[in-house]
Enzyme design. Structure first.
Site, mmCIF file in Angstrom:
data_model
loop_
_atom_site.group_PDB
_atom_site.id
_atom_site.type_symbol
_atom_site.label_atom_id
_atom_site.label_comp_id
_atom_site.label_asym_id
_atom_site.label_seq_id
_atom_site.Cartn_x
_atom_site.Cartn_y
_atom_site.Cartn_z
ATOM 1 N N TYR A 87 -17.229 -29.081 -38.593
ATOM 2 C CA TYR A 87 -17.916 -29.113 -39.882
ATOM 3 C C TYR A 87 -17.100 -28.338 -40.894
ATOM 4 C CZ TYR A 87 -21.602 -28.767 -43.386
ATOM 5 O OH TYR A 87 -22.323 -28.844 -44.555
ATOM 6 N N TYR A 123 -20.355 -39.360 -44.521
ATOM 7 C CA TYR A 123 -20.728 -37.952 -44.338
ATOM 8 C C TYR A 123 -21.848 -37.848 -43.307
ATOM 9 C CZ TYR A 123 -21.363 -33.068 -45.646
ATOM 10 O OH TYR A 123 -21.428 -31.694 -45.649
#
Lengths: 136, 390
Positions: free
Chosen positions: B343, B293
């Site tokens: 994103y 991440y």
């Protein structure tokens, strides 16, 4: 009341007392009455002994900078930039998040000693902030 | 005998919308598009979806989506909290549902107008009194209002302790941008990034500059989870879930775990690592590629340590050795990641993990990829997953 004031902390059962102490010029630390553990940020129950009884002690306001960041963007109305945010390890052993004032961005560093001062906004809102102090 | 999720479920389909800065459509529309795309990818009729999982931050409720895509009976639905920390958690929910017979075709989705609508970087405000808002109250008055400020506080401490430089962060940004140059879906496609450009970019929250931040994106991404047996009968090569877990640890806060003794590590990610390795019966040496991440570059370097790819403080050395590049030890975010593809709160990193297992990434390493590690949000209650070959 100025149109552009800093965001006020929402107040509830678990945090309002701390801001009321700040409004009186004091930096509070929550203390468990069961096991005397100090804790911050405040919570309704002690994570060590599960007691829900607590009181507040007044911090000396002295500590050292554990970490920091300098915020430059975005610029929210009600705050002055560059905005220096610090984590302070207080003498009493708890850690808190606050702002460093009266300091240029290139002066801030890890482990510097700081002391609490009460800052008052034009709208009368008061909050504990810190400034650099000479080492003990 | 504890039930393990090892090899109990597989990812059979992935679907993405176009990634843009202004979709011009509703989030429900994006969600419906990516869910149908995941079904088409797998060869499953959207009417056969019987389970849905998303993020509490997602505005599209399960039944709104179900009506939009023409799904029928739903027997499992849930939403996971904590922003990007939910990404792998949705898969954990889906895998449990499949393994226990609660549902057989579970789709995990996240669809957001993350640039033209609600921007994560807009941060917090004080409208509702809840335990979470009282938590944020400690930061609002001081102007610490958005993810960059919270992550910078940890990153600065970590970099100070281990001598990590801005160039090291830049190496992460450039590595992922280089991956994005091969990926036409990516924001970073056609936009190479040099170290000079990186270092000249404005600092936003010291020590983090513009290129240390992820994108803000309008788009959706969906992942279809089903049993391994069923996945083997569908269109795509399955990505089998070897291990998956959620993870939160003592003293956990959402983004602001500032009150633990040590700030220079990620205890929740170490918990996730221990659990997925144990469940999968694998270790760091077995992992061929990763989708860690990456809302911020510093998070990648710290996770290399959390997942045991190196020792404490050695993440920067791996980055300097080019470990994250396509021919490196651990090709990472080969689609560009949240920093240079889009994103979509980490769900798009899961999709890339699946592509790597299929051998279909635009940044596919030349070496064989047996196992891919995928992680959820950093600095929040999180999770991790290991994908493997059928």
């Amino acid at each position: 009341m100025t149109e552009y004031a800093r965001i006020k902390p929402p107040l509830g059962h678990d945090n309002a007392w701390w801001w009321e102490m700040a409004d009186k010029g004091k930096l509070g630390i929550q203390r468990c009455l069961g096991c005397k553990t100090l804790r911050h940020p405040p919570r309704p129950m002690c994570g060590e002994c599960r007691s829900m009884e607590w009181d507040a002690v007044e911090s000396s306001g002295r500590g050292v900078i554990c970490s920091y960041t300098i915020l430059t963007h975005p610029k929210f109305p009600g705050y002055e930039y560059p905005l220096i945010i610090i984590l302070v390890d207080l003498e009493e052993g708890t850690r808190m998040t606050s702002q460093l004032v009266d300091c240029q961005p290139d002066e801030v560093d890890f482990d510097l000693p700081v002391e609490m001062v009460i800052h008052e906004d034009p709208d009368g809102f008061r909050l504990p902030v810190f400034r650099l102090r000479s080492a003990d | 005998m504890p039930v393990s999720l090892k090899n109990e479920a597989a990812i059979a389909g992935i679907g993405v919308t176009e990634f843009t800065k202004n979709s011009g459509v509703s989030e429900l529309s994006l969600a419906a598009q990516c869910v149908v795309a995941a079904c088409d990818d797998a060869g499953v009729d959207p009417g056969d979806i019987d389970g849905l999982v998303s993020f509490t931050l997602d505005s599209t409720d399960e039944i709104e989506l179900a009506r939009a895509v023409g799904a029928g009976d739903l027997t499992f639905y849930s939403k996971i909290n904590y922003g990007g920390g939910a990404a792998v958690g949705t898969i954990a929910q889906a895998a449990m549902a499949v393994a226990t017979g609660q549902a057989s075709n579970v789709v995990c989705y996240r669809a957001m107008n993350g640039r033209s609508g609600k921007r994560m970087g807009q941060g917090i405000s004080g409208d509702i009194i809840s335990s979470d808002i009282i938590h944020w109250s400690w930061y609002m008055a001081y102007g610490m209002l958005n993810p960059g400020s919270w992550i910078a506080m940890i990153a600065n401490k970590y970099m100070h302790k281990y001598g990590v430089t801005r160039e090291d962060l830049g190496r992460v940004a450039i590595s992922q941008r280089t991956h994005a140059l091969r990926n036409p879906r990516a924001f970073g496609y056609g936009k190479p990034l040099s170290m000079e450009q990186y270092l000249e970019a404005p600092v936003i929250a010291h020590p983090l500059c513009l290129f240390d931040f992820c994108q803000e994106t309008d788009g959706g991404c969906a992942i279809l989870v089903t049993s391994v047996e069923r996945a083997l009968e569908l269109k795509q090569k399955p990505a089998v879930i070897r291990g998956v877990t959620q993870a939160s640890t003592r003293g956990q806060e959402q983004m602001t775990s500032f009150y633990r003794e040590e700030l220079e590590s990620l205890p929740e990610m170490e918990l996730a690592a221990a659990r997925v390795y144990a469940m999968a019966g694998l270790g760091p040496d077995d992992i061929d590629a990763a989708c860690l991440y990456d809302a911020f570059t510093s998070e990648i370097i710290m996770q290399l340590e959390s997942f045991g790819f190196c020792g404490r403080g050695e993440g920067k050395d791996m980055v300097r050795d080019g470990a994250l590049d396509i021919d490196g030890r651990l090709p990472n975010n080969t689609h560009g990641g949240l920093i240079s593809e889009a994103y979509i709160h980490g769900i798009n990193n899961i999709a890339e993990g699946v592509r790597l297992i299929r051998g279909e990434s635009t940044g596919q390493p030349s070496k064989a990829v047996e196992h891919v590690l995928v992680s959820s949000g950093v600095g929040v209650p999180t999770g991790a997953m290991i994908l493997g070959q059928a």
